[in-house]
Design an enzyme around this catalytic site. Structure first.
Site, short mmCIF file in Angstrom:
data_model
loop_
_atom_site.label_atom_id
_atom_site.label_comp_id
_atom_site.label_asym_id
_atom_site.label_seq_id
_atom_site.Cartn_x
_atom_site.Cartn_y
_atom_site.Cartn_z
N ASP A 38 0.81 -1.33 0.03
CA ASP A 38 -0.14 0.16 0.00
C ASP A 38 0.76 1.31 -0.04
OD1 ASP A 38 0.86 -0.74 2.70
OD2 ASP A 38 -0.71 0.68 3.52
N GLU A 46 -0.06 -1.31 5.86
CA GLU A 46 1.03 -0.80 6.65
C GLU A 46 0.81 0.84 6.82
OE1 GLU A 46 4.97 1.28 7.35
OE2 GLU A 46 3.50 1.25 5.53
#
Length: 169
Positions: free
Chosen positions: A42, A107
Protein backbone atom coordinates in the site's frame (compact mmCIF):
# COMPACT_ATOMS: atom_id res chain seq x y z
CA UNK A 1 -1.86 -18.38 1.00
CA UNK A 2 -4.22 -15.40 1.05
CA UNK A 3 -5.25 -14.54 4.61
CA UNK A 4 -8.50 -12.70 5.20
CA UNK A 5 -7.96 -9.75 7.54
CA UNK A 6 -11.64 -9.07 8.08
CA UNK A 7 -13.28 -5.67 8.25
CA UNK A 8 -12.62 -2.28 9.77
CA UNK A 9 -15.66 -0.73 11.41
CA UNK A 10 -15.91 2.93 10.43
CA UNK A 11 -17.32 5.66 12.67
CA UNK A 12 -20.40 5.67 10.45
CA UNK A 13 -21.03 2.04 11.45
CA UNK A 14 -20.14 0.82 7.96
CA UNK A 15 -17.80 -2.19 7.66
CA UNK A 16 -14.90 -1.65 5.26
CA UNK A 17 -13.27 -4.86 3.96
CA UNK A 18 -9.51 -4.94 4.51
CA UNK A 19 -7.22 -6.25 1.77
CA UNK A 20 -5.95 -9.80 2.40
CA UNK A 21 -2.37 -10.52 3.38
CA UNK A 22 -0.14 -13.08 1.69
CA UNK A 23 1.79 -15.68 3.69
CA UNK A 24 4.14 -17.79 1.58
CA UNK A 25 6.86 -20.34 2.26
CA UNK A 26 9.61 -21.75 0.09
CA UNK A 27 11.72 -24.54 1.53
CA UNK A 28 11.39 -26.56 4.74
CA UNK A 29 14.90 -27.90 5.21
CA UNK A 30 15.52 -28.21 8.99
CA UNK A 31 19.28 -27.86 8.38
CA UNK A 32 18.84 -24.37 6.91
CA UNK A 33 17.93 -21.19 8.76
CA UNK A 34 14.57 -19.63 7.93
CA UNK A 35 14.38 -16.00 6.84
CA UNK A 36 11.05 -14.19 6.85
CA UNK A 37 10.69 -11.18 4.55
CA UNK A 38 8.08 -8.56 5.44
CA UNK A 39 6.78 -6.09 2.89
CA UNK A 40 3.75 -3.96 2.16
CA UNK A 41 2.22 -2.88 -1.11
CA UNK A 42 0.00 0.00 0.00
CA UNK A 43 1.06 3.62 -0.43
CA UNK A 44 0.35 7.06 0.92
CA UNK A 45 -1.93 9.21 -1.27
CA UNK A 46 -0.23 11.37 -3.89
CA UNK A 47 -1.28 14.17 -6.21
CA UNK A 48 0.47 15.98 -9.03
CA UNK A 49 0.50 19.08 -6.79
CA UNK A 50 2.80 17.19 -4.41
CA UNK A 51 5.64 17.76 -6.88
CA UNK A 52 5.36 14.79 -9.24
CA UNK A 53 6.53 15.34 -12.82
CA UNK A 54 4.49 12.35 -14.01
CA UNK A 55 1.37 10.50 -12.84
CA UNK A 56 2.43 9.03 -9.46
CA UNK A 57 0.43 5.84 -10.09
CA UNK A 58 1.95 5.10 -13.50
CA UNK A 59 5.53 3.81 -13.41
CA UNK A 60 7.68 6.02 -15.60
CA UNK A 61 11.32 5.52 -16.61
CA UNK A 62 13.31 8.75 -16.73
CA UNK A 63 17.10 8.95 -17.10
CA UNK A 64 17.53 5.34 -15.99
CA UNK A 65 15.37 5.75 -12.87
CA UNK A 66 11.87 4.41 -12.23
CA UNK A 67 9.33 6.80 -10.74
CA UNK A 68 6.03 5.66 -9.24
CA UNK A 69 4.24 5.86 -5.92
CA UNK A 70 5.56 3.00 -3.81
CA UNK A 71 8.57 2.23 -6.03
CA UNK A 72 10.88 2.29 -3.00
CA UNK A 73 8.28 2.13 -0.20
CA UNK A 74 7.73 -0.76 -0.58
CA UNK A 75 6.77 -2.39 -3.89
CA UNK A 76 10.28 -2.26 -5.36
CA UNK A 77 11.90 -4.16 -2.48
CA UNK A 78 9.09 -6.75 -2.51
CA UNK A 79 9.72 -7.33 -6.22
CA UNK A 80 13.48 -7.54 -5.56
CA UNK A 81 12.95 -10.51 -3.22
CA UNK A 82 10.70 -12.24 -5.74
CA UNK A 83 13.19 -11.57 -8.55
CA UNK A 84 16.00 -13.02 -6.41
CA UNK A 85 14.01 -16.24 -5.94
CA UNK A 86 13.25 -16.32 -9.65
CA UNK A 87 16.97 -15.89 -10.45
CA UNK A 88 18.01 -18.76 -8.15
CA UNK A 89 15.44 -20.99 -9.82
CA UNK A 90 16.42 -19.93 -13.36
CA UNK A 91 20.08 -20.72 -12.56
CA UNK A 92 19.02 -24.02 -10.94
CA UNK A 93 20.86 -22.98 -7.76
CA UNK A 94 19.90 -24.09 -4.29
CA UNK A 95 18.59 -21.25 -2.14
CA UNK A 96 20.78 -21.35 1.00
CA UNK A 97 17.90 -20.60 3.39
CA UNK A 98 14.24 -21.43 3.83
CA UNK A 99 12.11 -18.43 2.89
CA UNK A 100 8.89 -17.07 4.29
CA UNK A 101 7.07 -14.00 3.02
CA UNK A 102 4.54 -11.74 4.70
CA UNK A 103 3.08 -9.20 2.25
CA UNK A 104 0.25 -6.97 3.33
CA UNK A 105 -1.60 -3.88 2.22
CA UNK A 106 -2.36 -1.91 5.37
CA UNK A 107 1.04 -0.75 6.67
CA UNK A 108 0.33 2.87 5.79
CA UNK A 109 -3.07 2.77 7.51
CA UNK A 110 -2.71 0.86 10.77
CA UNK A 111 -0.45 -1.63 12.56
CA UNK A 112 -3.40 -3.51 14.08
CA UNK A 113 -4.20 -5.85 11.15
CA UNK A 114 -0.56 -7.03 10.99
CA UNK A 115 -0.44 -7.49 14.76
CA UNK A 116 -3.67 -9.54 14.63
CA UNK A 117 -2.33 -11.58 11.70
CA UNK A 118 0.84 -12.50 13.62
CA UNK A 119 -1.21 -13.56 16.64
CA UNK A 120 -3.67 -15.62 14.54
CA UNK A 121 -0.94 -17.25 12.42
CA UNK A 122 1.58 -17.86 15.21
CA UNK A 123 2.49 -21.32 13.88
CA UNK A 124 3.73 -19.74 10.62
CA UNK A 125 6.41 -17.85 12.55
CA UNK A 126 7.60 -20.52 15.01
CA UNK A 127 10.63 -21.61 12.96
CA UNK A 128 11.68 -18.13 11.76
CA UNK A 129 15.31 -17.37 12.61
CA UNK A 130 15.61 -13.94 10.98
CA UNK A 131 13.23 -11.24 9.80
CA UNK A 132 14.12 -8.84 7.00
CA UNK A 133 12.24 -5.58 6.61
CA UNK A 134 13.19 -3.47 3.63
CA UNK A 135 10.74 -0.68 4.32
CA UNK A 136 13.27 2.12 4.65
CA UNK A 137 14.84 4.90 2.64
CA UNK A 138 17.54 4.40 0.05
CA UNK A 139 20.62 6.37 1.05
CA UNK A 140 22.27 5.96 -2.35
CA UNK A 141 21.93 4.02 -5.59
CA UNK A 142 23.86 1.13 -3.97
CA UNK A 143 22.10 -1.72 -2.14
CA UNK A 144 22.29 -1.43 1.63
CA UNK A 145 21.24 -3.33 4.73
CA UNK A 146 19.60 -1.43 7.54
CA UNK A 147 20.26 -3.06 10.87
CA UNK A 148 17.96 -0.97 13.00
CA UNK A 149 14.47 0.33 12.52
CA UNK A 150 12.26 2.84 14.18
CA UNK A 151 8.84 2.60 15.73
CA UNK A 152 5.83 4.83 15.90
CA UNK A 153 4.30 6.30 19.02
CA UNK A 154 0.89 7.92 18.92
CA UNK A 155 -0.37 10.29 21.57
CA UNK A 156 -3.51 12.28 22.17
CA UNK A 157 -2.93 15.39 24.23
CA UNK A 158 -5.69 17.71 25.33
CA UNK A 159 -4.60 21.13 26.58
CA UNK A 160 -6.90 23.39 28.54
CA UNK A 161 -6.19 26.81 29.89
CA UNK A 162 -7.63 29.05 32.54
CA UNK A 163 -10.29 31.38 31.29
CA UNK A 164 -8.79 34.26 33.30
CA UNK A 165 -5.29 35.66 32.93
CA UNK A 166 -3.09 33.88 35.53
CA UNK A 167 -0.01 35.95 36.15
CA UNK A 168 1.83 36.76 39.32
CA UNK A 169 1.73 40.32 40.58
Amino acid sequence: EMIDLGFEKLESGENLPQPPAVLAQLGRDPKKPTVCFYGHVDVQPAKMEDGWDTDPYTMTEKDGNLYARGATDNKGPVLAWLNAVETYRALKKDIPVNLKFVIEGLEEASPEPLENLVKRQEAFFTDVDYIVISDNVLLSRKPALTYGTRGDAYFFIEVTQYLKDRKST
